[in-house]
Design a protein around this motif. Structure first.
Motif, PDB file in Angstrom:
ATOM      1  N   UNK A 137       0.832  -1.203   0.000  1.00  0.00           N
ATOM      2  CA  UNK A 137       0.000   0.000   0.000  1.00  0.00           C
ATOM      3  C   UNK A 137       0.870   1.257   0.000  1.00  0.00           C
ATOM      4  N   UNK A 138       1.957   1.219   0.776  1.00  0.00           N
ATOM      5  CA  UNK A 138       2.891   2.350   0.797  1.00  0.00           C
ATOM      6  C   UNK A 138       3.525   2.557  -0.570  1.00  0.00           C
ATOM      7  N   UNK A 139       3.866   1.451  -1.222  1.00  0.00           N
ATOM      8  CA  UNK A 139       4.485   1.521  -2.535  1.00  0.00           C
ATOM      9  C   UNK A 139       3.507   2.089  -3.576  1.00  0.00           C
ATOM     10  N   UNK A 140       2.263   1.659  -3.496  1.00  0.00           N
ATOM     11  CA  UNK A 140       1.239   2.179  -4.415  1.00  0.00           C
ATOM     12  C   UNK A 140       1.067   3.681  -4.194  1.00  0.00           C
TER      13      UNK A 140
ATOM     14  N   UNK B 281       4.519  10.084  -6.955  1.00  0.00           N
ATOM     15  CA  UNK B 281       5.570  10.311  -7.953  1.00  0.00           C
ATOM     16  C   UNK B 281       4.953  10.603  -9.316  1.00  0.00           C
ATOM     17  N   UNK B 282       3.924   9.849  -9.673  1.00  0.00           N
ATOM     18  CA  UNK B 282       3.250  10.067 -10.956  1.00  0.00           C
ATOM     19  C   UNK B 282       2.633  11.444 -11.057  1.00  0.00           C
ATOM     20  N   UNK B 283       1.981  11.890  -9.982  1.00  0.00           N
ATOM     21  CA  UNK B 283       1.391  13.241  -9.978  1.00  0.00           C
ATOM     22  C   UNK B 283       2.473  14.305 -10.121  1.00  0.00           C
ATOM     23  N   UNK B 284       3.534  14.164  -9.347  1.00  0.00           N
ATOM     24  CA  UNK B 284       4.616  15.147  -9.381  1.00  0.00           C
ATOM     25  C   UNK B 284       5.272  15.198 -10.760  1.00  0.00           C
ATOM     26  N   UNK B 285       5.379  14.044 -11.416  1.00  0.00           N
ATOM     27  CA  UNK B 285       6.009  13.997 -12.735  1.00  0.00           C
ATOM     28  C   UNK B 285       5.116  14.572 -13.838  1.00  0.00           C
ATOM     29  N   UNK B 286       3.814  14.580 -13.625  1.00  0.00           N
ATOM     30  CA  UNK B 286       2.876  15.098 -14.628  1.00  0.00           C
ATOM     31  C   UNK B 286       2.919  16.620 -14.750  1.00  0.00           C
ATOM     32  N   UNK B 287       3.128  17.307 -13.645  1.00  0.00           N
ATOM     33  CA  UNK B 287       3.102  18.770 -13.641  1.00  0.00           C
ATOM     34  C   UNK B 287       4.341  19.281 -14.371  1.00  0.00           C
TER      35      UNK B 287
END
Length: 91
Positions: free
Chosen positions: A4-7, A13-19
């Motif tokens: 769950x922590x990994x998810x 990380x995905x959100x931060x990389x999108x911006x």
């Protein structure tokens, strides 16, 4: 670290990389944000994206008669053409 922590970490990380950002420091700062702050920044950025589709442009006499409109008529008209054609307005 649990699955769950990994998810959650992958989601953040995905959100931060999108911006979009160009500076490494800005990208690192996004990755350091707590989830609520990152979600606010992500949603604020995402809300600025204008869906691509043709639109009808409506104006009013006062706008068309304004000196600023007339001074920049070529740019105004070019933007109207992009809107009507349904081009990407995000930039």
């Amino acid at each position: 670290m649990t699955s769950a922590d990994l998810v959650l970490r992958n989601f953040i990380t995905g959100l931060a990389d999108e911006i979009p950002c160009t500076e490494k420091e800005a990208r690192a700062e996004l990755h350091s944000f707590p989830l609520p702050s990152l979600l606010i920044d992500y949603l604020n950025w995402r809300d600025r994206i204008v869906p691509v589709r043709p639109r009808t442009v409506m104006t009013w006499d006062r706008f068309l008669a304004d000196k600023r409109t007339l001074d920049h008529w070529a740019a105004v008209n070019a933007h109207v053409e992009r809107i009507v054609a349904g081009k990407d307005l995000t930039p």
